[in-house]
Write a protein that holds these residues in place. Structure first.
Motif, PDB file in Angstrom:
ATOM      1  N   PRO A  51      -7.524  -4.821 -27.185  1.00 28.78           N
ATOM      2  CA  PRO A  51      -7.516  -5.339 -25.814  1.00 28.78           C
ATOM      3  C   PRO A  51      -8.920  -5.668 -25.346  1.00 28.78           C
ATOM      4  CG  PRO A  51      -6.307  -3.278 -25.960  1.00 28.78           C
ATOM      5  CD  PRO A  51      -7.003  -3.450 -27.259  1.00 28.78           C
TER       6      PRO A  51
ATOM      7  N   VAL B  14      -9.298 -10.761 -15.847  1.00 27.61           N
ATOM      8  CA  VAL B  14      -8.105 -10.011 -16.208  1.00 27.61           C
ATOM      9  C   VAL B  14      -8.577  -8.768 -16.941  1.00 27.61           C
ATOM     10  CG1 VAL B  14      -5.923  -9.978 -17.458  1.00 27.61           C
ATOM     11  CG2 VAL B  14      -6.712 -12.097 -16.379  1.00 27.61           C
TER      12      VAL B  14
ATOM     13  N   ILE C  42      -8.377  -4.954 -18.781  1.00 26.85           N
ATOM     14  CA  ILE C  42      -7.469  -4.393 -19.777  1.00 26.85           C
ATOM     15  C   ILE C  42      -6.288  -3.755 -19.052  1.00 26.85           C
ATOM     16  CG2 ILE C  42      -7.275  -2.655 -21.611  1.00 26.85           C
ATOM     17  CD1 ILE C  42     -10.254  -3.270 -22.236  1.00 26.85           C
ATOM     18  N   SER C  43      -5.091  -3.946 -19.590  1.00 29.01           N
ATOM     19  CA  SER C  43      -3.858  -3.746 -18.815  1.00 29.01           C
ATOM     20  C   SER C  43      -3.655  -2.335 -18.277  1.00 29.01           C
ATOM     21  CB  SER C  43      -2.640  -4.159 -19.642  1.00 29.01           C
ATOM     22  OG  SER C  43      -2.544  -3.350 -20.791  1.00 29.01           O
ATOM     23  N   ASN C  44      -4.034  -1.306 -18.979  1.00 30.16           N
ATOM     24  CA  ASN C  44      -3.774   0.045 -18.482  1.00 30.16           C
ATOM     25  C   ASN C  44      -4.992   0.663 -17.803  1.00 30.16           C
ATOM     26  OD1 ASN C  44      -5.258   0.286 -20.788  1.00 30.16           O
ATOM     27  ND2 ASN C  44      -4.085   1.983 -21.633  1.00 30.16           N
ATOM     28  N   HIS C  45      -5.979  -0.162 -17.489  1.00 31.50           N
ATOM     29  CA  HIS C  45      -7.172   0.335 -16.815  1.00 31.50           C
ATOM     30  C   HIS C  45      -6.950   0.459 -15.316  1.00 31.50           C
ATOM     31  CE1 HIS C  45     -10.378  -0.404 -20.152  1.00 31.50           C
ATOM     32  NE2 HIS C  45      -9.323   0.247 -20.576  1.00 31.50           N
TER      33      HIS C  45
ATOM     34  N   ARG D 209      -7.132  -7.776  -5.816  1.00 36.75           N
ATOM     35  CA  ARG D 209      -6.288  -7.657  -6.998  1.00 36.75           C
ATOM     36  C   ARG D 209      -4.908  -8.144  -6.543  1.00 36.75           C
ATOM     37  NH1 ARG D 209      -5.941  -5.724 -12.104  1.00 36.75           N
ATOM     38  NH2 ARG D 209      -4.307  -4.257 -12.636  1.00 36.75           N
TER      39      ARG D 209
ATOM     40  N   SER E 155      -2.390  -7.982 -12.607  1.00 28.22           N
ATOM     41  CA  SER E 155      -3.259  -8.266 -13.738  1.00 28.22           C
ATOM     42  C   SER E 155      -4.610  -8.852 -13.354  1.00 28.22           C
ATOM     43  CB  SER E 155      -2.556  -9.203 -14.720  1.00 28.22           C
ATOM     44  OG  SER E 155      -2.195 -10.406 -14.083  1.00 28.22           O
ATOM     45  N   ASN E 156      -4.663  -9.692 -12.328  1.00 33.23           N
ATOM     46  CA  ASN E 156      -5.920 -10.357 -12.004  1.00 33.23           C
ATOM     47  C   ASN E 156      -6.780  -9.540 -11.050  1.00 33.23           C
ATOM     48  OD1 ASN E 156      -5.757 -13.243 -13.178  1.00 33.23           O
ATOM     49  ND2 ASN E 156      -3.743 -12.903 -12.280  1.00 33.23           N
TER      50      ASN E 156
ATOM     51  N   SER F 296     -14.039  -2.812 -16.605  1.00 34.15           N
ATOM     52  CA  SER F 296     -12.959  -1.892 -16.228  1.00 34.15           C
ATOM     53  C   SER F 296     -13.035  -0.618 -17.044  1.00 34.15           C
ATOM     54  CB  SER F 296     -11.591  -2.562 -16.404  1.00 34.15           C
ATOM     55  OG  SER F 296     -11.306  -2.856 -17.758  1.00 34.15           O
TER      56      SER F 296
ATOM     57  N   GLN G  31     -10.424   2.823 -18.183  1.00 33.87           N
ATOM     58  CA  GLN G  31      -9.031   3.248 -18.265  1.00 33.87           C
ATOM     59  C   GLN G  31      -8.697   4.296 -17.225  1.00 33.87           C
ATOM     60  OE1 GLN G  31      -7.910   4.795 -22.069  1.00 33.87           O
ATOM     61  NE2 GLN G  31      -5.732   4.670 -21.620  1.00 33.87           N
TER      62      GLN G  31
END
Lengths: 113, 113
Positions: free
Chosen positions: A2, A24, A26-29, A69, A73-74, A94, A96
């Motif tokens: 990621p 964007v 990292i998704s789980n951050h 935000r 995601s953005n 970012s 986690q």
């Protein structure tokens, strides 16, 4: 693996115009940041964002700046009325969770003419 | 506000030898220190970190040493490789400050083949 992505890679704008820089993370951050680096100078902290609100901002981050935000995601940085001295590389980063190793995006080069 | 300083703007070493990059800080409240590597037109990449409760952390060819009494840390790269040529930034953080990073001005490392 990621990674943090940023768009656009280069933005040219005229003084006084509004710009929006997009990231964007990292998704789980959970923690998000904006930094900037003026050419030849150090990387400077602008703002941190957690739980949908600003957790800390620097003195650089005045009323001309805002972050948002808008979805899951953005993460965006808006400069309402750009000045010549806003020309810099802007980095999004970012984390986690509660930690220190921030992951940086490739940056957006903002040129204000 | 020079809380984190890297006094050597550049360093040149021969391939295979040791590279030592130095960093000083003034704020005794920092509890975590990080080194980032940066190539032109890319974002900073996390390299290695150390907690203030330790004095050494090692990861492969990279070792970071922390001397709290002197408020000094150093990054050792052994052996140095041409691919290590980049700008290295020292950064510091505090748990009670949204984990924001305070960067030094960077040291440009050139590893000569």
């Amino acid at each position: 693996e990621p990674e943090v992505t940023q768009t656009p890679s280069h933005q040219v704008t005229q003084m006084g115009q509004e710009v929006i820089l997009r990231c964007v993370p990292i998704s789980n951050h959970l923690y998000f940041y904006w930094y900037r680096q003026i050419l030849g100078q150090k990387v400077e902290f602008l703002v941190s964002f957690y739980n949908n609100e600003i957790s800390e901002k620097s003195e650089i981050f005045d009323d001309q700046f805002s972050v948002e935000r808008p979805d899951g995601s953005n993460f965006t940085l808006k400069i309402r009325s750009t000045k010549l001295e806003d020309s810099a590389m802007y980095f999004c980063a970012s984390i986690q969770g509660e930690g220190y190793e921030q992951y940086f995006g490739p940056g957006t080069r903002l040129t204000v003419t | 506000d020079q809380q984190v300083k890297q006094n050597s703007p550049s360093l040149s070493v021969q391939e295979g030898r040791i590279s030592i990059l130095n960093c000083d800080y003034t704020n005794s409240m920092f509890d975590y220190f990080l080194w980032y590597k940066k190539y032109p037109a890319e974002g900073p990449t996390f390299l290695i970190s150390i907690s203030s409760i330790k004095d050494k952390n090692e990861d492969g060819r990279f070792t970071v040493f922390l001397n709290k009494s002197a408020k000094h840390l150093s990054l050792h790269i052994v052996p140095s490789q041409p691919g290590d040529s980049a700008v290295y930034f020292c950064a510091a953080s505090r748990v009670d400050s949204s984990y924001k990073l305070i960067f030094g001005s960077g040291t440009r490392l050139l590893v000569r083949p």
